[in-house]
Every structure is written in C-alpha cells, then in structure tokens.
Design a protein around this motif. Structure first.
Motif, PDB file in Angstrom:
ATOM      1  N   LEU A   1     -89.969 -46.969  27.037  1.00 48.66           N
ATOM      2  CA  LEU A   1     -89.492 -45.755  27.688  1.00 48.66           C
ATOM      3  C   LEU A   1     -89.990 -45.668  29.124  1.00 48.66           C
ATOM      4  CD1 LEU A   1     -87.915 -43.078  27.310  1.00 48.66           C
ATOM      5  CD2 LEU A   1     -90.087 -42.032  26.608  1.00 48.66           C
ATOM      6  N   ALA A   2     -91.215 -46.121  29.354  1.00 50.16           N
ATOM      7  CA  ALA A   2     -91.775 -46.074  30.703  1.00 50.16           C
ATOM      8  C   ALA A   2     -91.029 -46.987  31.675  1.00 50.16           C
ATOM      9  CB  ALA A   2     -93.256 -46.461  30.665  1.00 50.16           C
ATOM     10  N   ARG A   3     -90.284 -47.964  31.148  1.00 44.99           N
ATOM     11  CA  ARG A   3     -89.538 -48.888  32.002  1.00 44.99           C
ATOM     12  C   ARG A   3     -88.126 -48.391  32.320  1.00 44.99           C
ATOM     13  NH1 ARG A   3     -90.923 -54.989  29.712  1.00 44.99           N
ATOM     14  NH2 ARG A   3     -93.189 -54.689  29.450  1.00 44.99           N
ATOM     15  N   VAL A   4     -87.683 -47.333  31.635  1.00 45.87           N
ATOM     16  CA  VAL A   4     -86.322 -46.839  31.847  1.00 45.87           C
ATOM     17  C   VAL A   4     -86.275 -46.076  33.164  1.00 45.87           C
ATOM     18  CG1 VAL A   4     -84.506 -45.338  30.953  1.00 45.87           C
ATOM     19  CG2 VAL A   4     -85.848 -46.750  29.377  1.00 45.87           C
ATOM     20  N   GLU A   5     -85.408 -46.503  34.072  1.00 41.02           N
ATOM     21  CA  GLU A   5     -85.402 -45.952  35.424  1.00 41.02           C
ATOM     22  C   GLU A   5     -84.191 -45.090  35.733  1.00 41.02           C
ATOM     23  OE1 GLU A   5     -85.753 -49.320  37.958  1.00 41.02           O
ATOM     24  OE2 GLU A   5     -87.888 -49.655  37.499  1.00 41.02           O
ATOM     25  N   ILE A   6     -83.293 -44.882  34.771  1.00 40.29           N
ATOM     26  CA  ILE A   6     -82.096 -44.104  35.063  1.00 40.29           C
ATOM     27  C   ILE A   6     -82.452 -42.640  35.290  1.00 40.29           C
ATOM     28  CG2 ILE A   6     -80.710 -45.673  33.648  1.00 40.29           C
ATOM     29  CD1 ILE A   6     -80.483 -43.340  31.644  1.00 40.29           C
ATOM     30  N   GLN A   7     -81.586 -41.937  35.993  1.00 39.20           N
ATOM     31  CA  GLN A   7     -81.784 -40.521  36.290  1.00 39.20           C
ATOM     32  C   GLN A   7     -80.647 -39.699  35.669  1.00 39.20           C
ATOM     33  OE1 GLN A   7     -84.473 -39.245  37.772  1.00 39.20           O
ATOM     34  NE2 GLN A   7     -85.316 -41.321  37.970  1.00 39.20           N
ATOM     35  N   PRO A   8     -80.970 -38.531  35.095  1.00 42.85           N
ATOM     36  CA  PRO A   8     -82.318 -38.003  34.898  1.00 42.85           C
ATOM     37  C   PRO A   8     -83.052 -38.778  33.817  1.00 42.85           C
ATOM     38  CG  PRO A   8     -80.723 -36.583  33.837  1.00 42.85           C
ATOM     39  CD  PRO A   8     -79.920 -37.608  34.584  1.00 42.85           C
ATOM     40  N   PRO A   9     -84.386 -38.848  33.883  1.00 45.89           N
ATOM     41  CA  PRO A   9     -85.157 -39.636  32.923  1.00 45.89           C
ATOM     42  C   PRO A   9     -84.975 -39.113  31.498  1.00 45.89           C
ATOM     43  CG  PRO A   9     -86.506 -38.990  34.798  1.00 45.89           C
ATOM     44  CD  PRO A   9     -85.243 -38.200  34.880  1.00 45.89           C
ATOM     45  N   PRO A  10     -84.687 -39.975  30.525  1.00 45.86           N
ATOM     46  CA  PRO A  10     -84.526 -39.527  29.141  1.00 45.86           C
ATOM     47  C   PRO A  10     -85.845 -39.047  28.547  1.00 45.86           C
ATOM     48  CG  PRO A  10     -84.490 -41.913  29.253  1.00 45.86           C
ATOM     49  CD  PRO A  10     -84.483 -41.424  30.661  1.00 45.86           C
ATOM     50  N   THR A  11     -85.744 -38.254  27.486  1.00 45.27           N
ATOM     51  CA  THR A  11     -86.924 -37.723  26.802  1.00 45.27           C
ATOM     52  C   THR A  11     -87.013 -38.321  25.402  1.00 45.27           C
ATOM     53  OG1 THR A  11     -85.731 -35.825  25.878  1.00 45.27           O
ATOM     54  CG2 THR A  11     -86.724 -35.559  28.073  1.00 45.27           C
ATOM     55  N   LEU A  12     -88.176 -38.154  24.801  1.00 45.51           N
ATOM     56  CA  LEU A  12     -88.422 -38.662  23.441  1.00 45.51           C
ATOM     57  C   LEU A  12     -89.183 -37.608  22.657  1.00 45.51           C
ATOM     58  CD1 LEU A  12     -88.615 -40.947  21.245  1.00 45.51           C
ATOM     59  CD2 LEU A  12     -90.753 -41.635  22.366  1.00 45.51           C
ATOM     60  N   GLU A  13     -88.689 -37.281  21.465  1.00 46.58           N
ATOM     61  CA  GLU A  13     -89.443 -36.436  20.542  1.00 46.58           C
ATOM     62  C   GLU A  13     -89.930 -37.304  19.389  1.00 46.58           C
ATOM     63  OE1 GLU A  13     -89.310 -32.200  18.116  1.00 46.58           O
ATOM     64  OE2 GLU A  13     -87.402 -33.145  18.675  1.00 46.58           O
TER      65      GLU A  13
END
Length: 429
Positions: free
Chosen positions: A263-275
């Motif tokens: 997840l820390a490598r994902v650079e798209i905007q807006p940044p995705p979230t994780l629950e």
C-alpha cells in the motif's frame, strides 16, 4: 460439485435422518467452526430430521440462535481431563500443544461424542452420521461402528508454504509426520472405515490416511449464506479514494505486513485507504508499521466485528485483499464475492479454488519482494479503474450464486448422504 448417481437425479425418496457430530460449532468464532452449524440449520430449515452433537462451550450461543431447535442439540461438557489438558497446554508452544495435549483432549471428547451418538442413532433411527470438522485430512476420527454410515468432510488441508516462504521443514520431517498420522488413523480408524470422505481439492486427497475403504468425493468445504453476504442495495458509484479491506486474524501467516508495504508503494491520487478487520497477536506491530510507513491516516484497524457488521463493511468497501501465504480455505474470499466485490489474493492454497481472473487478481508468491510488488500493482490497477472493479465484482457474485450458495451445497450433501446410505445397505450381509 458432487457427481450424482442415477437415483439421486431421479426421485430422491424420503429425506435421510441425519446426525451431525462435531468437536466445535460457533457462528461467533467463524472459520471451520461455522460449518457444522450451517449444515444443521439448513437441514432443519428444509424440515429434514437432523440432530447436532457438539461441545458445550457454545451451548448458550447456539441455543440462543435457534431456541426452537434446542431439543435437537446435544452438548458434551468439559471434563476434568479436558480442563487439565487445556491448562497444561498453555505452558507449551501453541503448535506443540495442539498436536500433543490438545490432541489427547480432542480424542477424549470424541470418545464421549461417539458414545452419545450411538445412543441417538438408536433412539432416532438415524440414517447417516456426518462429521464436518476438523477439516484436516490427517486428524483421526473415532466415528466407526456407529450402526449407520459415516460421512466425513469436506476436508481441506495438507498445506505447505510457498517455496519462497518455506519455514525449512524438510522432506524427512514430512515423511515422519505422514507415518505418524497413518499410525494414529489405524488406532482411531474412523476415516479408514467411513462410507464417504469428502475432499476440497487434490492436495487434500493425497493427504488422506492409507487404507481408506469408502468413496472419496470432491466438494469444496466452504459455502456462503447469501442472506448475510449480499450485494449493496444501491450500486451508485461513489467519489473519493478507493477503499480496500482485509478481514481475518492478525497473525504472521496472513501477511498483512506485506500488504502494508504494498500500500505504501501505491502512488495514484487520491491515495486509497485500507480498513483492517480482525485482531491477533501482531496487531500492535502492524499499527506501528503503518505509522512508520506514513500510512497512519490511510489505514484503520477496527478490531474484531460480528458477521453482520463485517458484511456491512464489505459492502461499503471496494475491494477485499487477502495476502495470506498459508490459507487452506479462505471463506472470506467467497463472502466478498457474494457482496459483489473483487478480490486480490495470493495465488496459493484456498483462494485458487475460488478465484480466477474473471472475478479477481491472484498474485504469485514467487518471493517476498515479488509478492509485495504484485500486490502494489493490483492495488494500483483496481484503485484507478472503477469499471474493472464493477466487472470483477459482478462476475464474482454470479459465480458464488452458481457454485457456492449454501442451499446448493445442501443439495450436494443430501446426494452424498443418499450415496452413503445406499452403499452401506449394499454392504450388509
């Protein structure tokens, strides 16, 4: 799906009278513990004569769920021996405890279950006995010479780690383990003498004890309750960041640490979230890792939730991610598919039985770095493509309805029961 006999495809005749015998049954704890409960309640909902033998630890839960069926539930109390084994087992590493003192305790409970089951078979003219769990193909069973045919499973096991994540257990240790379980299954020959053994896949079939005398049939162990795991009432696409979700125990095998790295490598905007739904021994370490990676505002640790609440949150999410490197079953994959959500999972173990590229993304665990990179690529692709998410989600829901609905599973199991009953009758002198 189970191949039906000609008789099964024609007039099925009277419904069999079924006794379900299980070490454990619970909705709250989920996992394999929920399987015996589903069989019992779905059979009873159809009006089929069925009874349940299970440990007393979940008496209040089960009676509370179906109070009108309380007279059909029979509970095995904790004995002094069970309690002693539990207390001593807490002093040992969990795996050693499970296969030594825990096994002795389970064997004691099975002896009590066998005696009670034999009485119930005689009292209620039971036609077939079903032991759904434990799902391990190697765990011995004491359900033999019951006066009725025995069906065991569906089983799912004999899992290994991906080679890149191997813990170093050698072939010699595996061979020794197989010999030991074969010996235990000779001493407790329920599986060797069962009328039918059900396996989820070929690896589980290979792990069965030697000398099996009954039919071996293939049937996936998990199913989905489509009343709980349902698609959202309104499918209107929402703006904002993509929302990923993980459901499961927070233990090393689930590889949530690799998911956070991805997840820390994902650079798209807006940044995705994780629950993250679930709890476990490494939750604090994962929370610290999320903060260290700069994900504190994007990752929410929500702890354990009830089934209905998990279903609601799945419906609110966009994608389920299951990065586990040692997942025999993975019922959560089917639950997400039932909610119309695409799934990203490790291409190893249970998810391979449910997923393909029509309804999800499978990431090969070729190495730690390859798995992180593959997860990151899948997260980025699904986060940036709502149309792809919708297409995969619809296909997953259709597949679940077609192959994994509990109603269809009960149809398959009734066919298995009838085969076992017919086979048992043909073998009588």
């Amino acid at each position: 799906m189970v191949e039906r006999t000609t008789d099964d495809c024609g007039e099925p005749g009277p419904a069999p009278r079924v006794l379900i015998v299980s070490e454990h049954a619970s909705v709250r704890f989920g996992g394999e513990a929920i399987l015996p409960w589903h069989y019992f309640r779905y059979l009873r909902r159809r009006g089929i004569e069925a009874w349940l033998v299970v440990h007393a630890r979940t008496r209040d839960e089960l009676v509370g769920l179906l109070p009108d069926e309380a007279d059909r539930m029979h509970f095995l109390p904790d004995t002094t021996f069970n309690k002693a084994m539990w207390h001593l087992g807490r002093l040992l590493p969990s795996k050693i405890s499970y296969f030594t003192l825990g096994y002795a305790s389970r064997l004691s409970t099975q002896r009590a279950a066998r005696a009670l089951a034999r009485r119930l078979i005689a009292a209620h003219r039971v036609d077939v006995v079903h032991q759904p769990i434990p799902v391990s193909p190697r765990e011995p069973s004491l359900l033999y010479e019951m006066g009725a045919p025995v069906v065991i499973g569906p089983m799912n096991g004999d899992m290994s780690f991906p080679p890149a994540f191997s813990k170093g257990a050698g072939a010699a240790a595996l061979k020794l383990s197989r010999k030991a379980t074969n010996l235990m299954n000779r001493l407790s020959p329920g599986k060797r003498r069962a009328s039918a053994l059900l396996v989820a896949n070929e690896r589980t079939r290979r792990a069965l004890p030697s000398g099996v005398q009954g039919e071996v049939l293939t049937l996936i162990e998990n199913g989905v309750d489509l009343e709980i795991w349902s698609t959202p009432e309104h499918s209107t696409r929402r703006d904002g960041p993509a929302r990923f979700i993980f459901l499961g125990r927070l233990i090393p095998l689930k590889a949530v640490d690799l998911l956070l790295e991805a997840l820390a490598r994902v650079e798209i905007q807006p940044p995705p979230t994780l629950e993250v739904l679930g709890d476990g021994t490494i939750r604090a370490a994962l929370e610290e890792q999320a903060e260290r990676l700069g994900l504190k505002d994007r990752v929410q640790f929500s702890g354990w939730q009830s089934q209905t609440e998990c279903a609601r949150r799945l419906r609110d999410a966009d994608v389920l991610v299951l990065p586990s490197i040692h997942e025999c079953g993975g019922a959560v994959v089917l639950e997400a598919m039932a909610c119309g959500k695409p799934v990203i999972a490790t291409a190893w173990g249970g998810p391979l039985d449910y997923l393909d590229d029509s309804c999800g993304v499978l990431v090969p665990p070729d190495s730690r770095e390859a798995l992180i990179a593959g997860l990151a690529e899948a997260l980025s692709r699904l986060a940036s493509d709502p149309d792809l998410r919708d297409r995969l989600g619809r296909a997953g829901r259709q597949r679940v309805e077609r192959e994994f609905d509990w109603e269809a599973k009960i149809d398959d199991m009734l066919a298995v029961y009838r085969r076992a009953i017919a086979r048992h009758a043909a073998q009588r002198p």
